[in-house]
Design a protein around this motif. Structure first.
Motif, PDB file in Angstrom:
ATOM      1  N   ILE A  69      11.138  12.839  -8.991  1.00 45.05           N
ATOM      2  CA  ILE A  69      12.481  12.413  -9.413  1.00 45.05           C
ATOM      3  C   ILE A  69      12.474  11.727 -10.770  1.00 45.05           C
ATOM      4  N   SER A  70      11.320  11.648 -11.408  1.00 45.01           N
ATOM      5  CA  SER A  70      11.095  11.022 -12.718  1.00 45.01           C
ATOM      6  C   SER A  70      10.960   9.506 -12.565  1.00 45.01           C
ATOM      7  N   PHE A  71      10.339   8.872 -13.581  1.00 42.36           N
ATOM      8  CA  PHE A  71      10.200   7.420 -13.549  1.00 42.36           C
ATOM      9  C   PHE A  71      11.568   6.745 -13.557  1.00 42.36           C
ATOM     10  N   GLY A  72      12.500   7.286 -14.336  1.00 42.70           N
ATOM     11  CA  GLY A  72      13.850   6.711 -14.380  1.00 42.70           C
ATOM     12  C   GLY A  72      14.513   6.726 -13.017  1.00 42.70           C
ATOM     13  N   GLY A  73      14.388   7.855 -12.307  1.00 40.45           N
ATOM     14  CA  GLY A  73      14.969   7.940 -10.964  1.00 40.45           C
ATOM     15  C   GLY A  73      14.331   6.949 -10.016  1.00 40.45           C
ATOM     16  N   MET A  74      13.019   6.776 -10.140  1.00 40.45           N
ATOM     17  CA  MET A  74      12.319   5.828  -9.280  1.00 40.45           C
ATOM     18  C   MET A  74      12.816   4.402  -9.519  1.00 40.45           C
ATOM     19  N   PHE A  75      13.052   4.047 -10.771  1.00 38.57           N
ATOM     20  CA  PHE A  75      13.521   2.692 -11.061  1.00 38.57           C
ATOM     21  C   PHE A  75      14.941   2.467 -10.532  1.00 38.57           C
ATOM     22  N   PHE A  76      15.764   3.510 -10.518  1.00 38.64           N
ATOM     23  CA  PHE A  76      17.107   3.377  -9.932  1.00 38.64           C
ATOM     24  C   PHE A  76      17.007   3.164  -8.414  1.00 38.64           C
ATOM     25  N   VAL A  77      16.045   3.840  -7.764  1.00 34.01           N
ATOM     26  CA  VAL A  77      15.829   3.624  -6.315  1.00 34.01           C
ATOM     27  C   VAL A  77      15.425   2.175  -6.055  1.00 34.01           C
ATOM     28  N   LEU A  78      14.498   1.651  -6.859  1.00 29.40           N
ATOM     29  CA  LEU A  78      14.060   0.267  -6.694  1.00 29.40           C
ATOM     30  C   LEU A  78      15.193  -0.710  -6.960  1.00 29.40           C
ATOM     31  N   CYS A  79      16.081  -0.363  -7.902  1.00 30.85           N
ATOM     32  CA  CYS A  79      17.264  -1.196  -8.156  1.00 30.85           C
ATOM     33  C   CYS A  79      18.132  -1.283  -6.900  1.00 30.85           C
ATOM     34  N   GLY A  80      18.344  -0.134  -6.234  1.00 34.71           N
ATOM     35  CA  GLY A  80      19.129  -0.132  -4.998  1.00 34.71           C
ATOM     36  C   GLY A  80      18.483  -0.966  -3.908  1.00 34.71           C
ATOM     37  N   GLY A 101       0.810  -1.211   0.000  1.00 34.28           N
ATOM     38  CA  GLY A 101       0.000   0.000   0.000  1.00 34.28           C
ATOM     39  C   GLY A 101       0.843   1.260   0.000  1.00 34.28           C
ATOM     40  N   ALA A 102       1.929   1.255   0.810  1.00 36.76           N
ATOM     41  CA  ALA A 102       2.791   2.439   0.891  1.00 36.76           C
ATOM     42  C   ALA A 102       3.446   2.740  -0.457  1.00 36.76           C
ATOM     43  N   VAL A 103       3.940   1.701  -1.128  1.00 33.75           N
ATOM     44  CA  VAL A 103       4.608   1.901  -2.422  1.00 33.75           C
ATOM     45  C   VAL A 103       3.589   2.316  -3.487  1.00 33.75           C
ATOM     46  N   SER A 104       2.428   1.658  -3.510  1.00 26.73           N
ATOM     47  CA  SER A 104       1.403   1.986  -4.508  1.00 26.73           C
ATOM     48  C   SER A 104       0.881   3.407  -4.341  1.00 26.73           C
ATOM     49  N   MET A 105       0.771   3.853  -3.083  1.00 33.36           N
ATOM     50  CA  MET A 105       0.232   5.187  -2.825  1.00 33.36           C
ATOM     51  C   MET A 105       1.249   6.304  -3.024  1.00 33.36           C
ATOM     52  N   SER A 106       2.520   5.957  -3.132  1.00 31.37           N
ATOM     53  CA  SER A 106       3.555   7.001  -3.264  1.00 31.37           C
ATOM     54  C   SER A 106       4.305   6.941  -4.589  1.00 31.37           C
ATOM     55  N   PHE A 107       4.087   5.889  -5.376  1.00 33.37           N
ATOM     56  CA  PHE A 107       4.882   5.680  -6.591  1.00 33.37           C
ATOM     57  C   PHE A 107       4.773   6.863  -7.563  1.00 33.37           C
TER      58      PHE A 107
END
Length: 495
Positions: free
Chosen positions: A439-450, A426-432
């Motif tokens: 930070i842009s979709f690209g930045g978000m995917f780099f965070v998830l990679c980390g 819920g936390a990730v879905s509500m804040s994605f």
């Protein structure tokens, strides 16, 4: 001192394990409850586009609409442990399907945003029940030789539900927007009715029956779910011994009805390791962003330059097919290669895929022409991400959550772990979307990679292999050898 009349483990030694069709049948019936969550994840990724246009909601309201089901499933997950201990595993499955049915009807008939939110709250509670009870029931009814494969079936049905939701999006996209999203959400009531009626074909969990002192009934169930009478007798002996040990432990510590949660708050070293393992794997399952990636894939590719709704939904169908294929690979090889190898392969693969997706998205964000090759790279990376999830974290989280806790703590321990899962989802879905807009979709995917790099390290150092062990044997993996020796010494002194 060992019981001379107890069956020996030789019963399961030289014989080659063979599948029990009745166990498979029961596991499939229990696991089909998970199709309800999968369908919601898949269909909501498309329905929310039409809801936003029809009800004129903001992207913040969109996030809450998507995430509220996962947050409210926390309530169902927490309540499911106590409920399943009181009324049994079978009737908890019926309760899960019935609650989701009410929520689906409310969503399908929703005249407004508030009414729609109310339907998702009710459906979320049903999802919470189903996510806990399906793997728990399967783990308790299956023999050790096939438990990994059967306990991973809920993930297969989640993926099947996601794919079904994608297909419904694609098929119904051409209808008027005031009707299509209501049909997409309301149609989930049909499978919920069928799932609730499955109970007439399913036996009760033998471990729950032993907990309630119904030994003869447990014996009859074990005879139907084991290879032969000898294996059934061995399993019954292990289950009753574990139940007696748990009862003796509860009596010695003076536990009452609140003893389970008291023990969670003041755990022994072994239980602390179990809690870290179960909660940790559920945390990283949702911190990986898999649910959010599936929910918002159309938004990601719309930002990448694809605006045709049919094309957007076509991409999600391709992604769903890829996810379904790889979850089958994991189910077939989980009991052959073990949990750890597939989990590490999946988590490392997800980290690499998310890095590639981040690079592709960043390039598209800074490119005015939106080159086809960059879009193709992003599509392949998304498919790879969800496929690696289906090999590792997806199925193995349910397997670990349902098998690491001892019998006296299993229902409520599994409920606690899955509650963390739903809270993170819920936390990730509500804040994605909000984070991605900053930070842009690209930045978000780099965070998830980390996040997945950290998850891979956690899995490597904290998760032991449980392949081929009975539920009663798994507890020994988390016990400190010195602690066990000290306990045995005290028992000998008392004698």
């Amino acid at each position: 001192m060992d019981d001379p009349k107890a069956p020996t483990s030789a019963a399961s030694g030289p014989k080659k394990p063979r599948a029990n069709k009745y166990v498979l049948f029961c596991a499939i019936l229990a696991s089909t409850n998970s199709i309800l969550l999968g369908y919601d994840i898949g269909v909501m990724s498309g329905a929310v586009i039409f809801i936003r246009e029809n009800l004129k909601i903001t992207y913040v309201q969109e996030q809450f609409l998507v995430g509220i089901l996962n947050v409210c499933s926390l309530v169902g997950s927490l309540a499911s442990g106590k409920t399943s201990d009181l009324i049994g595993r079978r009737y908890t499955i019926v309760l899960a399907a019935s609650t989701f049915l009410i929520g689906a009807v409310l969503m399908g008939l929703a005249p407004s945003y508030a009414f729609l939110m109310a339907g998702r709250v009710v459906a979320g509670i049903g999802v919470g029940y189903s996510l806990m009870i399906a793997p728990l029931y399967t783990a308790e009814i299956a023999p050790a030789s096939v438990r990994g494969m059967l306990t991973s079936l809920p993930e297969f049905f989640i993926v099947a539900g996601i794919l079904l939701g994608y297909v419904c999006n694609y098929a119904l996209a051409g209808l008027p927007e005031r009707f299509n999203w209501r049909i997409m959400l309301g149609i989930a009531a049909i499978p919920a009715i069928g799932l609730g009626s499955n109970i007439i074909f399913m036996p009760e969990s033998p471990r729950w029956l032993v907990m309630k002192g119904r030994i003869e009934e447990a014996k009859r169930v074990l005879l139907k779910t084991s290879r032969d009478e000898e294996e059934a007798a061995l399993r019954l002996h292990e289950i009753t011994q574990a139940a007696h040990d748990d009862a003796d432990l509860a009596s010695s510590k003076g536990w009452s009805g609140q003893g389970v949660w008291r023990e969670f708050l003041h755990p022994s070293p072994a239980l602390r390791r179990i809690l870290i393992t179960a909660i940790g794997i559920n945390f990283f399952m949702q911190a990986s962003g898999n649910d959010a990636v599936i929910y918002y894939t159309p938004e990601v590719f719309r930002a990448a330059g694809i605006h045709n709704k049919k094309k957007l939904f076509g991409i999600t169908v391709i992604m769903g097919c890829s996810k379904a294929a790889f979850v089958m690979v994991s189910a077939l090889f989980l009991d052959r290669f073990g949990r750890r190898p597939l989990l590490l392969l999946g988590s490392v693969g997800m980290a690499c895929s998310l890095a590639a997706l981040g690079l592709g998205s960043k390039f598209l964000e800074h490119s005015g022409s939106k080159p086809v090759w960059a879009i193709v790279v992003s599509i392949v990376a998304v498919c790879a991400d969800v496929s690696f999830f289906s090999i590792g974290l997806g199925p193995i989280t349910w397997v670990y959550s349902s098998e690491v806790f001892p019998l006296r703590l299993r229902a409520q321990g599994t409920a606690l772990a899955i509650s963390v899962n739903r809270l993170m989802s819920g936390a990730v879905s509500m804040s994605f979307l909000s984070i991605s807009h900053r930070i842009s979709f690209g930045g978000m995917f780099f965070v998830l990679c980390g996040v997945m790099v950290l998850g891979s390290l956690f899995f490597y150092f904290f998760l032991p292999e449980t392949k081929g062990r009975t539920l009663e044997e798994i507890g020994a993996l988390f016990e400190d050898k010195n602690e066990v020796d000290n306990t045995k010494a005290k028992e000998m002194t008392q004698l």
